[in-house]
Design a protein around this motif. Structure first.
Motif: not given
Ligand code: CAO
Length: 417
Positions: A371-375
């Motif tokens: 999944e996409f994660k805020p980094r």
């Protein structure tokens, strides 16, 4: 018997010419047809030969004189007389032995160019004058130390290759911008002028490549915030830069070519077993690069304090010469300002520079979580001298830098968390 050599008819309607070189001195033995003088007129450059063989008794003209046809140039004691005199005494017999060398031997010895004399044909002289080239800078390969046309051409070619040489730099034409609207003139500061010259030289002399990369500094960001809070009392300002300097010093140890310089003749690489990091500081007077010595041996807090101290000194024009010299690698951070990626210029004699841009939050796809994660992502670039560093090495360096920045264990100094 003395013989007067007068200025002959110079032809081509030339009535007068200036003495540009005198190749003989009083007491010299000269041969018939040997060049004595070089004259320059508005039309040509000419060599004036001797009419006779003998010893120079008097030179009636000097450099810079404007001569007219028929004017006395040189008085020569004719050779016959010299030979007769040689017979006279025992001492003079000695002289006979000395002077019994062939005329060409004597001539060879006399005509060896000294530091001040230059031998070249009128054509070579004319071209060198037109291009404002000092013939004394050219190595002669012609007979008797004469500068040939080929010597001059070779010299011109070598200067063309070195594009920064002022001798062939075309002066720029002044443009009057005020004809299109109002203008203001602001002279460059001394720092701007020096920086400009250094950047120009670095840009034209170093074949540079810039490699871009990013680092996920989400964990580092949290760690920095924590460290910042812990140090609010002692007022240490902890930005990203000390982390970057620390990370760079770790990576440089494993990539020593990035911490090197080419020697003066560009034949040997000098690898430095010390790590002094230059930091580009933006000041009102222009860009200044103070140096943090032995950055690899300093803690994050030490680096933060030193960074603040030298950047304040840079802004107040208080840096000593020692504080701006000896860097092995430079870090230029525009992260506090903005922009994503830029191409910093290598700061010679160093061979590489890191340019840091502003980190931003991005959605990054996580392979493990699918999944996409805020980094929090830091963009950076490394420019390097391609004569010293190959592209593969450049790519490995930026990968290594990302890995170090992404693992906060590299920054935990004697800590449990
Ligand atoms: N991403 C996100 N934020 C950043 C950042 C980055 N890469 N780099 C700095 N910041 C943040 C800092 O953390 C600080 O925020 P906090 O106060 O919340 O901690 C804020 O931006 C301002 O930082 P700063 O610029 O004052 O401090 P610094 O240590 O990052 O930089 C110095 C110090 C002296 C390098 C900088 O002031 C400077 O002069 N930069 C210009 C250098 C320059 O002109 N380079 C170009 C040369 S051409 O090659």
């Amino acid at each position: 018997m003395n013989y007067d050599i007068l200025l002959p008819d110079l032809g081509e309607g030339i009535e007068s010419a200036e003495v540009s070189e005198i190749l003989i001195s009083v007491g010299d033995k000269i041969e018939k047809d040997e060049t004595m003088l070089v004259l320059e007129s508005d039309k040509a450059s000419m060599e004036i030969p001797s009419d006779v063989s003998g010893v120079v008794k008097e030179i009636a003209i000097k450099k810079g004189d404007e001569l007219t046809v028929g004017q006395l140039l040189v008085k020569v004691e004719l050779e016959e007389k010299v030979s007769t005199q040689k017979q006279k005494t025992e001492n003079q017999k000695q002289e006979v032995i000395v002077e019994s060398r062939t005329p060409s031997e004597i001539k060879k010895e006399k005509r060896k160019p000294t530091k001040d004399s230059v031998f070249a044909s009128p054509g070579v002289r004319r071209l060198s004058r037109e291009l404002e080239i000092n013939l004394k800078n050219i190595t002669p390969t012609g007979q008797k130390g004469r500068i040939t046309k080929e010597d001059l051409h070779l010299y011109i070619k070598s200067r063309i290759n070195k594009t920064t040489q002022p001798e062939i730099k075309t002066p720029k034409k002044k443009i009057d911008f005020s004809i299109w609207g109002p203008i203001e003139e602001k002279p460059l500061t001394k720092i701007q002028k020096i920086t400009g010259e250094r950047l120009q030289a670095a840009w034209s002399e170093i074949p540079q490549v810039t490699q871009f990369n990013t680092a996920d500094i989400t964990d580092l960001n949290s760690f920095r915030k924590k460290l910042k809070e812990e140090n609010t009392e002692n007022k240490t300002k902890i930005t990203f830069l000390p982390f970057l300097i620390k990370a760079v010093s770790i990576v440089l140890e494993k990539h020593p070519h990035f911490n090197s310089s080419l020697d003066h003749n560009e034949k040997t690489l000098i690898l430095k077993n010390y790590c002094h990091i230059g930091v580009a500081v933006d000041t009102e007077q222009g860009l200044v690069v103070p140096v943090i010595k032995d950055a690899n041996k300093k803690s994050l807090i030490d680096l933060s304090n030193e960074l603040e101290r030298i950047s304040n000194k840079a802004r107040n024009k208080k840096l000593s010469t020692n504080e701006i010299k000896g860097a092995t690698f430079t870090v230029s951070s525009l992260g506090g300002i903005g922009g994503s990626f830029f191409t910093p210029i290598v700061n010679p004699p160093e061979v590489a520079i890191l340019g840091v841009s502003k980190s931003t939050w991005k959605q990054v796809y996580d392979e493990n979580w699918k999944e996409f994660k805020p980094r929090f992502v830091l963009p950076f670039s490394v420019s390097y001298d391609h004569r010293v560093i190959d592209g593969a090495e450049g790519a490995r360096f930026v990968n290594a830098l990302s890995s170090v920045l992404e693992n906060i264990n590299n920054f935990k100094e004697n800590r449990d968390n």
